[in-house]
Scaffold this motif. Structure first.
Motif, short mmCIF file in Angstrom:
data_model
loop_
_atom_site.label_atom_id
_atom_site.label_comp_id
_atom_site.label_asym_id
_atom_site.label_seq_id
_atom_site.Cartn_x
_atom_site.Cartn_y
_atom_site.Cartn_z
N ASN A 7 0.84 -1.19 0.00
CA ASN A 7 0.00 0.00 0.00
C ASN A 7 0.88 1.25 0.00
OD1 ASN A 7 -1.84 2.02 0.49
ND2 ASN A 7 -2.96 0.88 2.05
N ALA A 8 0.73 2.07 -1.03
CA ALA A 8 1.59 3.25 -1.17
C ALA A 8 1.53 4.16 0.05
CB ALA A 8 1.21 4.01 -2.44
N ILE A 9 0.38 4.23 0.69
CA ILE A 9 0.24 5.10 1.88
C ILE A 9 1.18 4.64 2.99
CG2 ILE A 9 -1.39 5.41 3.83
CD1 ILE A 9 -1.84 7.51 1.79
N GLU A 10 1.38 3.32 3.10
CA GLU A 10 2.26 2.80 4.16
C GLU A 10 3.73 2.83 3.73
OE1 GLU A 10 0.65 -1.10 4.82
OE2 GLU A 10 -1.25 -0.22 5.47
N ILE A 11 3.97 2.65 2.44
CA ILE A 11 5.36 2.54 1.96
C ILE A 11 6.01 3.92 1.80
CG2 ILE A 11 6.76 1.81 -0.04
CD1 ILE A 11 4.66 -0.55 -0.18
N LEU A 12 5.23 4.89 1.35
CA LEU A 12 5.79 6.23 1.09
C LEU A 12 6.60 6.79 2.27
CD1 LEU A 12 3.37 8.53 -0.93
CD2 LEU A 12 5.86 8.50 -0.98
N PRO A 13 6.09 6.72 3.51
CA PRO A 13 6.88 7.29 4.61
C PRO A 13 8.22 6.60 4.84
CG PRO A 13 4.59 6.94 5.29
CD PRO A 13 4.76 6.28 3.96
N THR A 14 8.38 5.38 4.32
CA THR A 14 9.64 4.64 4.52
C THR A 14 10.68 4.97 3.43
OG1 THR A 14 9.06 2.71 3.16
CG2 THR A 14 8.28 2.69 5.44
N LEU A 15 10.26 5.70 2.40
CA LEU A 15 11.19 6.01 1.30
C LEU A 15 11.93 7.32 1.58
CD1 LEU A 15 8.91 5.17 -1.77
CD2 LEU A 15 10.56 3.67 -0.65
N LYS A 16 13.21 7.31 1.22
CA LYS A 16 14.04 8.47 1.56
C LYS A 16 13.99 9.58 0.49
CE LYS A 16 18.64 9.19 3.47
NZ LYS A 16 19.64 9.47 2.46
N GLY A 17 14.05 9.19 -0.76
CA GLY A 17 14.17 10.20 -1.81
C GLY A 17 15.60 10.69 -1.92
N PRO A 18 15.88 11.90 -2.40
CA PRO A 18 14.91 12.80 -3.01
C PRO A 18 14.47 12.30 -4.38
CG PRO A 18 17.13 13.68 -3.26
CD PRO A 18 17.26 12.42 -2.47
N LEU A 76 4.74 13.19 0.08
CA LEU A 76 5.96 13.21 -0.75
C LEU A 76 6.54 14.60 -1.01
CD1 LEU A 76 5.15 14.06 -3.92
CD2 LEU A 76 4.22 11.75 -3.90
N ILE A 77 5.81 15.65 -0.73
CA ILE A 77 6.29 16.99 -1.12
C ILE A 77 7.65 17.33 -0.49
CG2 ILE A 77 4.86 18.19 0.64
CD1 ILE A 77 5.67 19.56 -2.88
N ASP A 78 7.87 16.86 0.74
CA ASP A 78 9.17 17.15 1.38
C ASP A 78 10.29 16.25 0.84
OD1 ASP A 78 8.08 19.14 2.88
OD2 ASP A 78 7.66 17.86 4.61
N LYS A 79 9.94 15.25 0.06
CA LYS A 79 10.96 14.36 -0.53
C LYS A 79 11.31 14.80 -1.95
CE LYS A 79 8.88 10.47 2.00
NZ LYS A 79 9.76 10.11 3.09
N VAL A 80 10.69 15.90 -2.39
CA VAL A 80 10.94 16.42 -3.74
C VAL A 80 11.79 17.69 -3.61
CG1 VAL A 80 9.83 17.41 -5.80
CG2 VAL A 80 8.78 15.45 -4.63
N ASP A 101 -6.81 11.78 -19.83
CA ASP A 101 -7.81 11.98 -18.77
C ASP A 101 -7.43 13.15 -17.85
OD1 ASP A 101 -10.17 11.36 -17.48
OD2 ASP A 101 -9.27 9.86 -16.17
N GLY A 102 -6.49 13.97 -18.31
CA GLY A 102 -6.07 15.13 -17.52
C GLY A 102 -4.86 14.82 -16.66
N MET A 103 -3.81 15.63 -16.82
CA MET A 103 -2.61 15.41 -16.02
C MET A 103 -2.19 16.72 -15.36
SD MET A 103 1.02 13.72 -17.04
CE MET A 103 0.33 12.22 -17.65
N MET A 104 -2.10 16.70 -14.04
CA MET A 104 -1.64 17.88 -13.30
C MET A 104 -0.12 17.82 -13.25
SD MET A 104 -2.56 20.63 -11.66
CE MET A 104 -4.09 20.64 -10.71
N MET A 105 0.52 18.87 -13.76
CA MET A 105 1.99 18.95 -13.68
C MET A 105 2.33 20.01 -12.63
SD MET A 105 4.84 19.96 -16.51
CE MET A 105 4.65 18.57 -17.58
N VAL A 106 3.11 19.59 -11.65
CA VAL A 106 3.42 20.44 -10.50
C VAL A 106 4.93 20.58 -10.40
CG1 VAL A 106 3.17 20.65 -7.99
CG2 VAL A 106 1.41 19.46 -9.31
N ARG A 107 5.43 21.81 -10.26
CA ARG A 107 6.86 22.02 -10.07
C ARG A 107 7.08 22.64 -8.70
NH1 ARG A 107 10.32 26.27 -10.38
NH2 ARG A 107 12.46 25.74 -10.86
N LYS A 108 7.94 22.00 -7.90
CA LYS A 108 8.21 22.56 -6.57
C LYS A 108 9.12 23.78 -6.75
CE LYS A 108 9.61 21.38 -1.93
NZ LYS A 108 10.01 20.30 -1.04
N ILE A 109 8.72 24.88 -6.15
CA ILE A 109 9.47 26.14 -6.33
C ILE A 109 10.75 26.08 -5.50
CG2 ILE A 109 9.39 28.63 -5.92
CD1 ILE A 109 6.31 28.40 -6.45
#
Ligand SMILES: C[S@@+](CC[C@H](N)C(=O)[O-])C[C@H]1O[C@@H](n2cnc3c(N)ncnc32)[C@H](O)[C@@H]1O
Length: 214
Positions: free
Chosen positions: A117-128, A148-152, A206-214
């Protein structure tokens, strides 16, 4: 709802570089043997993901929602030599087939395929993660963004698929708005109001939101 005239879609696809043999095979097998084949990114959107990844040359990519591995392979094509893609899916029934596709394309060392489950796994990933593709359960899009925003890093790109939800985001009758549509409306609004990012909602498929972290 079709956003674009089907003839125009057909014209766009005919003027988009062909998929390679493995991607064609994944499409064929998904369409003939797998439930809900409409979930696959497919030729047109897949090429968009591939070219974007090739432009960004991301060192680490994160994908939520592997399905049959099509978009993971498209995104992995843009990785530099030392780059890695992590992809997560909750459905273990497709595991053998998907691992087979990754191996056939020579992506075994490039792609870390995690079942759960991505909700459980995401907090265990380091990134960036320089590039993220959100394409799992719609109900959790806002939660995924928060996790995930703080890992980007600054300049990193987050893509979220299906944000127009076949046009259902335009429904005005509260009773008819289902949970997924409500979640996508909230996600789109949340992104629009977040001062940490800049964004553009692309009417691709089907629509894609593209987001760039400032
Ligand atoms: C739209 S498909 C992904 C399509 C794929 N990205 C592509 O373009 O070919 C969505 C996938 O998300 C997975 N999924 C749904 N809920 C999930 C969750 N909570 N955690 C991880 N994966 C999930 C489903 O099993 C499904 O394979």
């Amino acid at each position: 709802m079709e956003f674009t005239d089907p003839e125009l879609v057909d014209y766009c696809e005919k003027h988009t570089t062909e998929e390679d043999a493995l991607l064609k095979k994944i499409t064929r097998i998904t369409e003939t043997r797998i439930l809900m084949p409409r979930m696959i990114s497919g030729h047109f959107q897949g090429k968009f993901l591939e070219l974007l990844s090739k432009m960004l040359r991301p060192r680490q990519i994160l994908e939520l929602g592997t399905y049959t591995g099509y978009s993971a392979i498209c995104l992995a094509k843009g990785l530099p030599a030392e780059g890695k893609l992590t992809t997560i899916d909750i459905n273990d029934e497709l595991e053998t087939m998907v691992r087979g596709f990754f191996s056939e394309g020579g992506y075994t060392d490039k792609i870390d395929y995690i079942l759960g489950n991505a909700i459980e796994i995401l907090p265990t990933l380091k990134g960036p993660f320089d590039l993220v593709f959100i394409d799992a359960d719609k109900i959790n899009y806002s939660n995924y963004f928060d996790l995930l925003i703080d890992k980007v890093p600054s300049g990193g790109i987050i893509l979220a698929d299906n944000v127009l939800w076949s046009g259902k985001i335009l429904l005005r009758d509260g009773k008819k708005i289902d949970k997924d549509t409500r979640a996508l409306l909230a996600f789109n609004q949340k992104i629009q109001e977040d001062s940490r990012v800049e964004n553009v909602l692309l009417p691709i498929r089907d629509g894609m939101m593209m987001v760039r972290k400032i």
